[in-house]
Design an enzyme around this catalytic site. Structure first.
Site, short mmCIF file in Angstrom:
data_model
loop_
_atom_site.label_atom_id
_atom_site.label_comp_id
_atom_site.label_asym_id
_atom_site.label_seq_id
_atom_site.Cartn_x
_atom_site.Cartn_y
_atom_site.Cartn_z
N ASP A 113 0.87 -0.99 -0.06
CA ASP A 113 0.03 -0.06 0.03
C ASP A 113 0.91 1.22 -0.09
O ASP A 113 2.06 1.22 0.42
CB ASP A 113 -1.01 0.16 1.18
CG ASP A 113 -1.63 1.38 1.45
OD1 ASP A 113 -2.11 1.60 0.49
OD2 ASP A 113 -1.73 1.74 2.55
N ASP A 137 -0.15 5.07 0.83
CA ASP A 137 -0.40 6.08 1.99
C ASP A 137 -0.39 5.25 3.28
O ASP A 137 -1.25 4.47 3.54
CB ASP A 137 -1.99 6.66 1.71
CG ASP A 137 -2.02 7.35 0.17
OD1 ASP A 137 -0.88 7.79 -0.29
OD2 ASP A 137 -3.17 7.33 -0.41
N GLU A 140 -1.41 10.48 3.97
CA GLU A 140 -2.54 9.90 3.04
C GLU A 140 -2.68 10.97 2.06
O GLU A 140 -2.94 11.94 2.15
CB GLU A 140 -3.94 10.01 3.50
CG GLU A 140 -4.14 8.85 4.76
CD GLU A 140 -4.16 7.50 4.08
OE1 GLU A 140 -4.89 7.36 3.02
OE2 GLU A 140 -3.45 6.60 4.73
N ARG A 188 -14.99 12.28 -1.36
CA ARG A 188 -13.76 13.10 -1.12
C ARG A 188 -13.26 14.00 -2.37
O ARG A 188 -13.12 15.22 -2.12
CB ARG A 188 -12.70 12.14 -0.61
CG ARG A 188 -12.84 11.59 0.58
CD ARG A 188 -11.61 10.69 0.95
NE ARG A 188 -11.63 9.38 0.03
CZ ARG A 188 -10.69 8.55 0.30
NH1 ARG A 188 -9.45 8.59 0.92
NH2 ARG A 188 -10.80 7.44 -0.45
N SER A 190 -2.57 0.70 -4.63
CA SER A 190 -2.92 1.85 -4.16
C SER A 190 -4.43 2.36 -4.38
O SER A 190 -4.82 2.20 -5.64
CB SER A 190 -1.93 3.06 -4.14
OG SER A 190 -2.56 4.10 -3.31
N GLY A 191 -5.15 2.91 -3.41
CA GLY A 191 -6.55 3.56 -3.71
C GLY A 191 -6.21 4.99 -4.08
O GLY A 191 -6.97 5.83 -4.45
N ASP A 240 -2.09 -0.67 5.83
CA ASP A 240 -2.30 -0.27 7.20
C ASP A 240 -4.06 -0.32 7.21
O ASP A 240 -4.44 -0.34 8.22
CB ASP A 240 -2.04 1.04 7.37
CG ASP A 240 -2.67 1.96 6.68
OD1 ASP A 240 -3.42 2.81 7.05
OD2 ASP A 240 -2.30 2.33 5.25
#
Length: 295
Positions: free
Chosen positions: A89, A91, A98, A134, A178-179, A248
């Site tokens: 991941d 962030d 993040e 977001r 990753s997102g 995480d």
């Protein structure tokens, strides 16, 4: 997609720095020999202050006493040592921040976006819903993203560069799953020497005018369960016998399933999400633990 552009942002060379300074997810076990008790308390996020330095980062927080998975079993170490590939991941794992929160703060919507991020990472709302919500709060333009990348270089987590190099020495392939957004992750990959084709992430879309248009919903990481799908795609495409996911958040934990990651390592050195940490095969607060176990 007519009228939209996928921006290829070119930046000056970036030198990163580290500042000196309950939703239940069912995952399969490693096998009948691997058993551990889960000491669980209501989900809570512990944010390590941005001012922490590499020394303080090596000290396990008091919260570590609530978990019995900080000392890996023989089976966990075997899977880790024999893995063909490792997916990280980005962030709050590879980086101290993040990314979308930092971009939102730069654009003037930091607090509102950070609240949505916390909900998404704890698994309390579908990821795609949180991502759209977001972005809608600040609608970043292409020029804002470019300015952000120039003024806010990546802050890598202490030891991540050493760990990535160690994995390469052991002939393990490293991926970033990753997102977050490719525009923000590409510079990180370049710093760490990870090929851009080894990035699985989202893509911001802009109109020809440079105004924000949305994000590419075809990317698997744009929706809930997307990281699990990305990891499965990586494993199938490359024919890896064993693969490890390190992260995480709840979306990282989801990658631990048949056909995906064989092992989930929760990194709590930046944020400790108890609902995720409790279910990890191995909980670490310092990448040094992973580095030393490869010797």
């Amino acid at each position: 997609m007519e009228g939209l552009t996928i921006a290829q942002i070119k930046l000056k060379p970036i030198h990163s720095f580290s500042r000196q300074h309950n939703n239940t997810i069912n995952i399969p076990s490693l096998g009948p020999k691997v058993t551990r008790k889960v000491l669980f308390s209501p989900a809570r996020v512990m944010r390590i202050p941005k001012s922490f330095n590499s020394v303080s980062a090596s000290v396990q927080p008091l919260e570590a006493g609530r978990f019995d998975n900080t000392l890996p079993s023989k089976e966990v170490l075997e899977v880790w040592g024999n893995a063909d590939a490792v997916c990280f991941d980005v962030d709050s794992t590879v980086c101290l921040d993040e990314g979308i929160d930092e971009l939102a703060e730069f654009c003037g919507a930091g607090q509102a976006v950070a609240e949505w991020t916390a909900r998404a990472m704890n698994g309390s709302v579908p990821f795609e819903q949180a991502l759209a919500a977001r972005l809608s709060l600040f609608n970043p333009s292409l020029s804002q993203v470019q300015e952000f990348l120039e003024k806010r270089p990546p802050r890598l987590s202490p030891g991540i560069d050493v760990l990535v190099n160690k994995l390469k020495e052991k002939n393990k392939i490293v991926y970033l799953v990753s997102g977050g957004f490719r525009q923000m992750i590409n510079p990180i990959a370049s710093i760490l020497g990870i090929p851009l084709e080894n990035i699985y992430a989202n893509q911001l879309l802009f109109k020809s005018s440079g105004d924000f248009s949305g994000f590419d919903t075809n990317e698997p990481t744009s929706r809930s369960g997307g990281k699990a799908i990305a990891v499965q795609q990586i494993r199938k495409a490359k024919g890896f016998n064993s693969l490890v996911m390190i992260g995480d958040g709840a979306t990282d934990l989801e990658a631990r399933q048949p056909g995906g990651a064989d092992l989930f390592v929760c990194y709590g050195g930046v944020q400790l999400r108890e609902s995720v940490a409790a279910k990890a095969d191995w909980l670490v607060y310092n990448f040094k633990d992973l580095i030393n176990s490869l010797d």
